[in-house]
Scaffold this active site. Structure first.
Site, PDB file in Angstrom:
ATOM      1  N   ASP A   9       0.868  -1.161   0.000  1.00  0.00           N
ATOM      2  CA  ASP A   9       0.000   0.000   0.000  1.00  0.00           C
ATOM      3  C   ASP A   9       0.920   1.231   0.000  1.00  0.00           C
ATOM      4  O   ASP A   9       2.105   1.118   0.349  1.00  0.00           O
ATOM      5  CB  ASP A   9      -0.892  -0.031   1.242  1.00  0.00           C
ATOM      6  CG  ASP A   9      -1.680   1.239   1.408  1.00  0.00           C
ATOM      7  OD1 ASP A   9      -2.293   1.697   0.420  1.00  0.00           O
ATOM      8  OD2 ASP A   9      -1.677   1.793   2.529  1.00  0.00           O
ATOM      9  N   ASP A  11       0.008   5.130   0.936  1.00  0.00           N
ATOM     10  CA  ASP A  11      -0.143   6.097   2.034  1.00  0.00           C
ATOM     11  C   ASP A  11      -0.193   5.380   3.384  1.00  0.00           C
ATOM     12  O   ASP A  11      -0.995   4.475   3.603  1.00  0.00           O
ATOM     13  CB  ASP A  11      -1.419   6.926   1.841  1.00  0.00           C
ATOM     14  CG  ASP A  11      -1.384   7.749   0.558  1.00  0.00           C
ATOM     15  OD1 ASP A  11      -0.278   8.134   0.126  1.00  0.00           O
ATOM     16  OD2 ASP A  11      -2.467   8.009  -0.007  1.00  0.00           O
ATOM     17  N   GLN A  54      -6.756   6.000  -4.544  1.00  0.00           N
ATOM     18  CA  GLN A  54      -6.558   7.446  -4.653  1.00  0.00           C
ATOM     19  C   GLN A  54      -7.864   8.123  -5.042  1.00  0.00           C
ATOM     20  O   GLN A  54      -7.981   8.760  -6.098  1.00  0.00           O
ATOM     21  CB  GLN A  54      -5.428   7.771  -5.642  1.00  0.00           C
ATOM     22  CG  GLN A  54      -4.053   7.308  -5.172  1.00  0.00           C
ATOM     23  CD  GLN A  54      -3.587   8.010  -3.895  1.00  0.00           C
ATOM     24  OE1 GLN A  54      -3.942   9.167  -3.651  1.00  0.00           O
ATOM     25  NE2 GLN A  54      -2.811   7.313  -3.070  1.00  0.00           N
ATOM     26  N   CYS A  91      -6.337   3.193  -7.889  1.00  0.00           N
ATOM     27  CA  CYS A  91      -7.780   3.327  -8.142  1.00  0.00           C
ATOM     28  C   CYS A  91      -8.140   4.785  -7.934  1.00  0.00           C
ATOM     29  O   CYS A  91      -7.818   5.356  -6.894  1.00  0.00           O
ATOM     30  CB  CYS A  91      -8.574   2.450  -7.179  1.00  0.00           C
ATOM     31  SG  CYS A  91     -10.326   2.895  -7.140  1.00  0.00           S
ATOM     32  N   CYS A  99     -16.454   0.200  -7.925  1.00  0.00           N
ATOM     33  CA  CYS A  99     -15.531  -0.280  -8.950  1.00  0.00           C
ATOM     34  C   CYS A  99     -14.872  -1.577  -8.471  1.00  0.00           C
ATOM     35  O   CYS A  99     -14.883  -1.880  -7.281  1.00  0.00           O
ATOM     36  CB  CYS A  99     -14.471   0.782  -9.235  1.00  0.00           C
ATOM     37  SG  CYS A  99     -13.358   1.027  -7.842  1.00  0.00           S
ATOM     38  N   CYS A 101     -11.706  -2.124  -8.498  1.00  0.00           N
ATOM     39  CA  CYS A 101     -10.300  -1.922  -8.135  1.00  0.00           C
ATOM     40  C   CYS A 101     -10.089  -1.329  -6.757  1.00  0.00           C
ATOM     41  O   CYS A 101      -9.042  -1.571  -6.128  1.00  0.00           O
ATOM     42  CB  CYS A 101      -9.567  -1.107  -9.203  1.00  0.00           C
ATOM     43  SG  CYS A 101     -10.422   0.298  -9.911  1.00  0.00           S
ATOM     44  N   ARG A 102     -11.031  -0.542  -6.237  1.00  0.00           N
ATOM     45  CA  ARG A 102     -10.793   0.082  -4.938  1.00  0.00           C
ATOM     46  C   ARG A 102     -10.717  -0.981  -3.847  1.00  0.00           C
ATOM     47  O   ARG A 102     -11.647  -1.755  -3.656  1.00  0.00           O
ATOM     48  CB  ARG A 102     -11.915   1.090  -4.623  1.00  0.00           C
ATOM     49  CG  ARG A 102     -11.718   1.823  -3.313  1.00  0.00           C
ATOM     50  CD  ARG A 102     -12.819   2.848  -3.049  1.00  0.00           C
ATOM     51  NE  ARG A 102     -12.805   3.278  -1.664  1.00  0.00           N
ATOM     52  CZ  ARG A 102     -12.009   4.234  -1.163  1.00  0.00           C
ATOM     53  NH1 ARG A 102     -11.181   4.865  -1.957  1.00  0.00           N
ATOM     54  NH2 ARG A 102     -12.035   4.539   0.103  1.00  0.00           N
TER      55      ARG A 102
HETATM   56 MG   LIG Z   1      -2.740   3.212   3.536  1.00  0.00          MG
HETATM   57 ZN   LIG Z   2     -11.417   1.823  -8.749  1.00  0.00          ZN
END
Ligand SMILES: [Mg+2]
Ligand SMILES: [Zn+2]
Length: 179
Positions: A9, A11, A54, A91, A99, A101-102
């Site tokens: 990941d 952040d 994102q 994403c 979606c 992808c998230r």
């Molecule tokens: Mg994070």
């Molecule tokens: Zn996504």
């Protein structure tokens, strides 16, 4: 375990998270030892991909150019250590876009696997995250994951019954590996 693939990941794992989103390269500040940890994984021959939600893009908090600048900074810092990040998948959707992808959906991991070019093997792969979404995405893709206490990690430990291994930071986890 021969570790061959690490999915990070972004952040709260590689860089300091912010409650008001990381919106620019200036706000993209590495966690202590994280860049060196990525370089050590790469030096051990491990493929390193990044899977990052994102939604700030869809929220209009920053632009694709801003995101590119953040990732150029990340890549530049790793390159200064003599290594390259293999792939970054993001994403850009809002949570209610549903979606695939998230995270906690596994779509970003599927994108990274396509870039890797071979199936991720569970006992040769590990995901590193600071939220339950990261852990769930890994589980949905059949992969193990560890939680780090940096970023939202401490809060995640307070609010969820986490069964995954826990480390203080990406650096501490890489330190623990026999690389
Ligand atoms: Mg994070
Ligand atoms: Zn996504």
């Amino acid at each position: 375990m021969a570790l061959r693939v690490v999915i990070l990941d972004r952040d709260g794992v590689i860089n300091r998270d912010r409650d008001d989103y990381v919106k620019s390269a200036d706000e993209w500040i590495p966690e202590a030892g994280a860049i060196e940890a990525i370089a050590r994984l790469k030096a051990a021959g491990i493929w390193v991909g990044i899977a990052t939600n994102q939604s700030g893009l869809a929220r209009g908090l920053f632009s694709t150019a801003d995101l590119d600048a953040m990732h150029q900074k990340l890549r530049h810092l790793v390159r200064e250590q003599g290594h390259e990040v293999d792939a970054i998948a993001h994403c850009f959707h809002l949570p209610d876009a549903k979606c695939p992808c998230r995270k906690p959906e596994p779509g970003l991991l599927a994108q990274l696997q396509t870039l890797y070019g071979r199936p991720f093997v569970s006992h040769e792969t590990c995901m590193v995250g600071d939220t339950q979404k990261d852990l769930l995405a890994a589980a949905a893709f059949g992969l193990p994951a560890i939680l780090v206490r940096t970023g939202k990690g401490a809060k995640t430990l307070e609010s969820h019954a986490i069964k995954n291994p826990v480390f203080d930071s990406l650096k501490h986890w890489v330190d623990s590996l026999a690389l």
